[in-house]
Design a protein around this motif. Structure first.
Motif, short mmCIF file in Angstrom:
data_model
loop_
_atom_site.label_atom_id
_atom_site.label_comp_id
_atom_site.label_asym_id
_atom_site.label_seq_id
_atom_site.Cartn_x
_atom_site.Cartn_y
_atom_site.Cartn_z
N UNK A 29 87.46 53.29 -54.24
CA UNK A 29 86.97 53.12 -52.86
C UNK A 29 85.46 52.94 -52.83
N UNK A 30 84.76 53.78 -53.57
CA UNK A 30 83.30 53.69 -53.56
C UNK A 30 82.81 52.42 -54.25
N UNK A 31 83.51 51.98 -55.28
CA UNK A 31 83.16 50.72 -55.93
C UNK A 31 83.32 49.55 -54.95
N UNK A 32 84.38 49.57 -54.16
CA UNK A 32 84.59 48.51 -53.16
C UNK A 32 83.46 48.49 -52.14
N UNK A 33 83.05 49.66 -51.68
CA UNK A 33 81.95 49.74 -50.72
C UNK A 33 80.65 49.30 -51.37
N UNK A 34 80.44 49.72 -52.60
CA UNK A 34 79.23 49.32 -53.33
C UNK A 34 79.14 47.80 -53.44
N UNK A 78 75.62 54.26 -54.83
CA UNK A 78 75.62 54.24 -56.29
C UNK A 78 75.17 55.59 -56.86
N UNK A 79 74.16 56.17 -56.27
CA UNK A 79 73.70 57.47 -56.77
C UNK A 79 74.73 58.56 -56.50
N UNK A 80 75.43 58.47 -55.38
CA UNK A 80 76.51 59.43 -55.12
C UNK A 80 77.63 59.25 -56.14
N UNK A 81 77.94 58.00 -56.45
CA UNK A 81 78.97 57.73 -57.46
C UNK A 81 78.58 58.37 -58.80
#
Length: 178
Positions: A29-34, A78-81
């Motif tokens: 999910x976070x990669x998609x948002x990134x 990205x930093x949260x990831x």
């Protein structure tokens, strides 16, 4: 005396003990948002460089706001990831295949068309954030708080830019269902 020197590297002995690491679903999910945020930054610059027409300067400056927000948010995500032990893939090839943004023209774009195109791109990113929100919130409310900030600001920018093409009391935003 031996020519071989044995050393222990920090990487060989270091062991982190995080209290939380992301699941594969959260990582995806976070990669998609990134990817969407990185693409929004690029689309915003494309628009900024090639917009022409009535109210050019105002839109040109608004596009800088979009670019700044997209860059800031992509870095925050990205930093949260990384903080939750997810590797970020911001390479152009990955972003190109993963972005949900509509394609932006490679030519000059009239300001009215640019308003519609950049608004659609911004809503695509906020749509991704909204689509993943509940899953993210269920697993990691801290990351969901980041999504709240992103959604709030992007939807504000979309509203402000979209207002350029609206007519008072006579036009409405396009329905998602159209």
């Amino acid at each position: 005396m031996s020519d071989t020197i044995q050393t222990t590297t920090p990487a060989a002995t270091h062991k982190a003990s995080p209290r939380f690491t992301a699941s594969q679903q959260l990582a995806d999910h976070l990669q998609a948002l990134s990817a969407d945020l990185i693409d929004l930054h690029l689309v915003g610059k494309q628009a900024h460089w090639n917009v022409v027409g009535k109210n050019f300067r105002d839109l040109h400056l608004q596009l800088d706001e979009v670019v700044d927000a997209a860059r800031e948010f992509s870095d925050t995500v990205a930093e949260r990831m990384r903080a939750i032990y997810v590797t970020v893939d911001g390479r152009a090839a990955r972003v190109a295949t993963q972005s949900s943004l509509p394609e932006f023209p490679a030519t000059e774009v009239d300001t009215a068309q640019c308003v519609d195109l950049i608004t659609a791109s911004i809503y695509a990113v906020s749509g991704t954030a909204r689509r993943i929100h509940d899953d993210v919130d269920a697993e990691d409310p801290t990351t969901a708080d980041i999504l709240h900030t992103i959604i709030e600001r992007l939807e504000q920018l979309a509203w402000m830019i979209d207002a350029e093409n609206r007519t008072a009391n006579a036009s409405e935003p396009a329905s998602i269902n159209e």
